[in-house]
Design an enzyme around this catalytic site. Structure first.
Site, PDB file in Angstrom:
ATOM      1  N   CYS A  53      -5.457  -5.303 -14.646  1.00 15.22           N
ATOM      2  CA  CYS A  53      -5.759  -4.153 -13.688  1.00 15.22           C
ATOM      3  C   CYS A  53      -4.520  -4.161 -12.643  1.00 15.22           C
ATOM      4  O   CYS A  53      -4.631  -3.553 -11.562  1.00 15.22           O
ATOM      5  CB  CYS A  53      -7.154  -4.248 -12.958  1.00 15.22           C
ATOM      6  SG  CYS A  53      -7.206  -5.954 -12.255  1.00 15.22           S
TER       7      CYS A  53
ATOM      8  N   GLU B 228      -5.764 -14.320 -11.348  1.00 15.33           N
ATOM      9  CA  GLU B 228      -4.762 -13.972 -10.537  1.00 15.33           C
ATOM     10  C   GLU B 228      -4.300 -15.061  -9.685  1.00 15.33           C
ATOM     11  O   GLU B 228      -3.407 -15.187  -9.181  1.00 15.33           O
ATOM     12  CB  GLU B 228      -5.332 -12.808  -9.539  1.00 15.33           C
ATOM     13  CG  GLU B 228      -6.552 -13.157  -8.784  1.00 15.33           C
ATOM     14  CD  GLU B 228      -7.218 -12.018  -8.198  1.00 15.33           C
ATOM     15  OE1 GLU B 228      -6.487 -11.366  -7.443  1.00 15.33           O
ATOM     16  OE2 GLU B 228      -8.352 -12.086  -7.772  1.00 15.33           O
TER      17      GLU B 228
ATOM     18  N   ARG C 179     -15.334  -4.985  -9.351  1.00 16.80           N
ATOM     19  CA  ARG C 179     -15.156  -6.227  -8.782  1.00 16.80           C
ATOM     20  C   ARG C 179     -15.745  -6.202  -7.272  1.00 16.80           C
ATOM     21  O   ARG C 179     -15.806  -5.396  -6.527  1.00 16.80           O
ATOM     22  CB  ARG C 179     -13.516  -5.984  -8.177  1.00 16.80           C
ATOM     23  CG  ARG C 179     -13.253  -7.441  -7.684  1.00 16.80           C
ATOM     24  CD  ARG C 179     -11.799  -7.572  -7.568  1.00 16.80           C
ATOM     25  NE  ARG C 179     -11.170  -6.535  -6.430  1.00 16.80           N
ATOM     26  CZ  ARG C 179      -9.917  -6.090  -6.135  1.00 16.80           C
ATOM     27  NH1 ARG C 179      -8.877  -6.632  -6.803  1.00 16.80           N
ATOM     28  NH2 ARG C 179      -9.681  -5.252  -4.992  1.00 16.80           N
TER      29      ARG C 179
ATOM     30  N   ARG D   1       4.184 -10.597  -1.439  1.00 17.68           N
ATOM     31  CA  ARG D   1       4.466  -9.362  -2.023  1.00 17.68           C
ATOM     32  C   ARG D   1       4.699  -8.254  -1.119  1.00 17.68           C
ATOM     33  O   ARG D   1       5.023  -7.030  -1.309  1.00 17.68           O
ATOM     34  CB  ARG D   1       3.425  -8.862  -3.172  1.00 17.68           C
ATOM     35  CG  ARG D   1       2.010  -8.798  -2.539  1.00 17.68           C
ATOM     36  CD  ARG D   1       1.207  -8.492  -3.812  1.00 17.68           C
ATOM     37  NE  ARG D   1      -0.451  -8.583  -3.589  1.00 17.68           N
ATOM     38  CZ  ARG D   1      -1.043  -7.464  -3.502  1.00 17.68           C
ATOM     39  NH1 ARG D   1      -0.617  -6.328  -3.621  1.00 17.68           N
ATOM     40  NH2 ARG D   1      -2.308  -7.741  -3.167  1.00 17.68           N
TER      41      ARG D   1
ATOM     42  N   HIS E  97       0.975  -1.340  -0.185  1.00 21.95           N
ATOM     43  CA  HIS E  97       0.075  -0.038   0.008  1.00 21.95           C
ATOM     44  C   HIS E  97       0.844   1.163  -0.066  1.00 21.95           C
ATOM     45  O   HIS E  97       0.631   2.088  -0.632  1.00 21.95           O
ATOM     46  CB  HIS E  97      -0.748  -0.105   1.130  1.00 21.95           C
ATOM     47  CG  HIS E  97      -2.121  -0.887   1.184  1.00 21.95           C
ATOM     48  ND1 HIS E  97      -2.741  -1.512   2.097  1.00 21.95           N
ATOM     49  CD2 HIS E  97      -2.480  -1.738  -0.075  1.00 21.95           C
ATOM     50  CE1 HIS E  97      -3.914  -2.204   1.610  1.00 21.95           C
ATOM     51  NE2 HIS E  97      -3.338  -2.498   0.413  1.00 21.95           N
TER      52      HIS E  97
ATOM     53  N   ASP F 258      -1.166 -10.302  -7.536  1.00 20.94           N
ATOM     54  CA  ASP F 258      -1.315 -11.584  -6.946  1.00 20.94           C
ATOM     55  C   ASP F 258      -1.013 -13.023  -7.810  1.00 20.94           C
ATOM     56  O   ASP F 258      -0.460 -13.850  -7.319  1.00 20.94           O
ATOM     57  CB  ASP F 258      -2.871 -11.939  -6.571  1.00 20.94           C
ATOM     58  CG  ASP F 258      -3.305 -11.331  -5.166  1.00 20.94           C
ATOM     59  OD1 ASP F 258      -2.206 -11.194  -4.353  1.00 20.94           O
ATOM     60  OD2 ASP F 258      -4.291 -11.147  -5.035  1.00 20.94           O
TER      61      ASP F 258
END
Length: 572
Positions: free
Chosen positions: A502, A431, A333, A465, A192, A455
């Site tokens: 995306c 993903e 989503r 990650r 983030h 992902d």
């Protein structure tokens, strides 16, 4: 001290230079300092001064967050301010000081006492407030011991903040000061903090030990190469300044093209869409020249509250977004909770491996009432624009069919109730490697795919990650990841459905020729990245991109691929 170059992990592109500012994390712990009776009054005065300073800092932070993220997020900071005014908190600290403890120890002991009380409350939402109590206590503690407050910095020359890590709220707080770059010890490219740094255009490099950077030295941060230069020579600094000026020219050129289509020199058009988390962000996509929304992260509608949003609340959010973007497509989503997105009232159990656990569509198919309510709201909004419904974290065909059954159930309910709905498309995120491997079969079930490469990279390479220790192994240009992407592209072409992306790869200039060469229909990214990618699209030829993609797919090492793509981009 001579010039020194330190290699790290690029988190946010760009180049900047300035003085280093070391932001040390202060351990929040009991110092076991006893005070004499005659010093109690002095400790109480110290506490009241720190309390006043903390409130002032939080008030400024609240106004900053309100301007940037809106009233809802600012409400979190407001709750922290109210905690500093709570007699239970303040009186407890003063009583503990009077019992012979230092102000620091009194703050720590009271914070931990109240935190443990919250942790024992049965209600999950209230239980999660324990983290807020600790946040407020640690802020007060930092002010007591005289630690630097990033938000209250008053500096005139550009600063490079050097830290072990920064919370997203801290990053937002400092960005209004004269901070031009970040050097971090921890954090991956899709954390983030990295995503916010990109949106703020702050060049950022991670994986660099703080001990390697002296306080108040001159630094160059190259967020594109992942390099930090300590005490650069005059020639190195001149080179950096030239690169910065070149980037500024490119940015100006990119913004001048924002109203033009993203089309290659030989006529291949690709749609550039934006990723958003709130209806108010739709305007950003349009202002940067986007032609749709490729990802509306609806889980943020479910966060920072003690119960899920009802159908009407969700309908209004979706209706506004679709109306504002009409006639452009909007990919919404369904809730992607779990993993690193905690929603307390869902009672998601603590898991050893949350990214492999109970999350996203798995929650929706278990708690059907939640997903059905969301689908009903989405269908009702479909009359107001061009709706694409997307399900996350699909690993098998049965999940898609079960989700489609819920759509069918919702349409039947709405028809019986006499509620209108429009047309829409149904798709899934690719993903999980199993979905990429099964792409041809899955493509028969839906109208579109969207590649969630953050992902997909994590799962394909077995790399967390968000874990700085293994960030060097996280690379979306790894040949295995690129082959999964190519496999998915081939399946969509065979079945005749749309394919977008995306994940962070969509905004990576190095990945652009590969994605163009595969013939993706749309690339979705942070709105601010759209002009830069559009500029590059308009400089490429589709036939060149196809050759590059085929060459890349024959390569065996990520470093080899990266070097080849860097050369291809530099030739533009």
């Amino acid at each position: 001290m001579p010039e020194q170059k330190i290699k790290g992990t690029p988190l946010s592109q760009g180049i900047s230079y300035g003085r280093s500012f070391l932001y040390e994390a202060i351990p929040f712990t009991k110092r076991s300092v006893e005070i004499r009776k005659e010093d109690v009054e002095k400790e109480l005065v110290r506490f009241k001064k720190a309390l006043k300073k903390t409130k002032e800092s939080l008030e400024k932070l609240k106004e900053s967050v309100k301007r940037r993220l809106g009233d809802e997020k600012a409400g979190i900071i407001e709750a922290h301010i109210l905690m500093l005014e709570d007699p239970m908190f303040v009186d407890n600290i003063e009583t503990t000081i009077k019992e012979g403890n230092s102000a620091e120890d009194a703050v720590f002991l009271t914070t931990m006492k109240i935190k443990s009380m919250f942790e024992e409350i049965p209600d999950p939402y209230l239980r999660e407030r324990a983290a807020d109590v600790e946040d407020v206590g640690s802020r007060l503690y930092r002010n007591l011991i005289g630690a630097k407050d990033l938000f209250l910095l008053d500096v005139r020359e550009p600063l490079i903040v050097v830290a072990k890590d920064l919370a997203p709220s801290e990053l937002i707080a400092i960005s209004e000061n004269n901070v031009v770059g970040l050097v971090l010890s921890q954090g991956g490219p899709t954390s983030h903090t990295a995503i916010i740094a990109k949106s703020l255009n702050l060049p950022t490099v991670s994986g660099i030990e703080m001990s390697l950077i002296p306080e108040n030295c001159f630094l160059i941060v190259d967020g594109t190469k992942g390099e930090v230069v300590v005490n650069p020579s005059q020639s190195t600094l001149a080179c950096a300044r030239a690169k910065i000026e070149k980037l500024r020219r490119e940015q100006r050129e990119a913004l001048s093209l924002k109203d033009l289509p993203a089309v290659t020199l030989d006529g291949l058009k690709v749609e550039l869409w934006g990723n958003i988390a709130h209806p108010n962000e739709a305007g950003d996509v349009l202002s940067f020249g986007g032609s749709g929304i490729g990802l509306f992260r609806t889980e943020f509608l479910f966060m920072n509250r003690n119960d899920p949003p009802n159908e009407d609340e969700q309908f209004e959010a979706y209706r506004k977004t679709l109306s504002d973007m009409s006639p452009y497509p909007v990919v919404i989503r369904t809730m992607d909770a779990g993993g690193d997105k905690e929603i307390p009232y869902l009672n998601i159990p603590k898991e050893d491996n949350p990214f492999l656990g109970y999350r996203a569509l798995r929650i929706g198919l278990t708690e059907e009432h939640l997903l059905l309510t969301q689908i009903r709201a989405l269908l009702r909004s479909s009359s107001f624009g061009n709706l694409y419904i997307m399900f996350p974290m699909v690993s098998s065909i049965w999940e898609v069919r079960k989700a489609k059954d819920l759509i069918q159930k919702a349409t039947c309910q709405l028809e019986k109730e006499g509620i209108n709905y429009g047309t829409f498309k149904v798709g899934i995120m690719i993903e999980i490697p199993s979905a990429a491997i099964m792409a041809e079969e899955l493509a028969k079930e839906v109208d579109f795919f969207s590649l969630g490469t953050n992902d997909l990279t994590q799962y394909a390479l077995a790399v967390d990650r968000g874990n700085a220790k293994v960030s060097r192994w996280y690379d979306h240009l790894h040949p295995a990841v690129l082959r999964l992407v190519a496999m998915t592209s081939q399946a969509t072409k065979k079945q005749g459905i749309e394919l977008g992306i995306c994940g962070e790869m969509a905004s990576d200039p190095l990945a652009l020729p590969f994605l163009l060469g595969l013939g993706l229909d749309e690339l979705s990214m942070s709105p601010s990245a759209i002009p830069k990618i559009k500029r590059l699209v308009r400089k490429f030829r589709a036939d060149t991109a196809r050759r590059i993609a085929q060459k890349v797919l024959s390569m065996r090492e990520a470093n080899e691929i990266r070097k080849y793509l860097e050369e291809a981009i530099s030739q533009l």
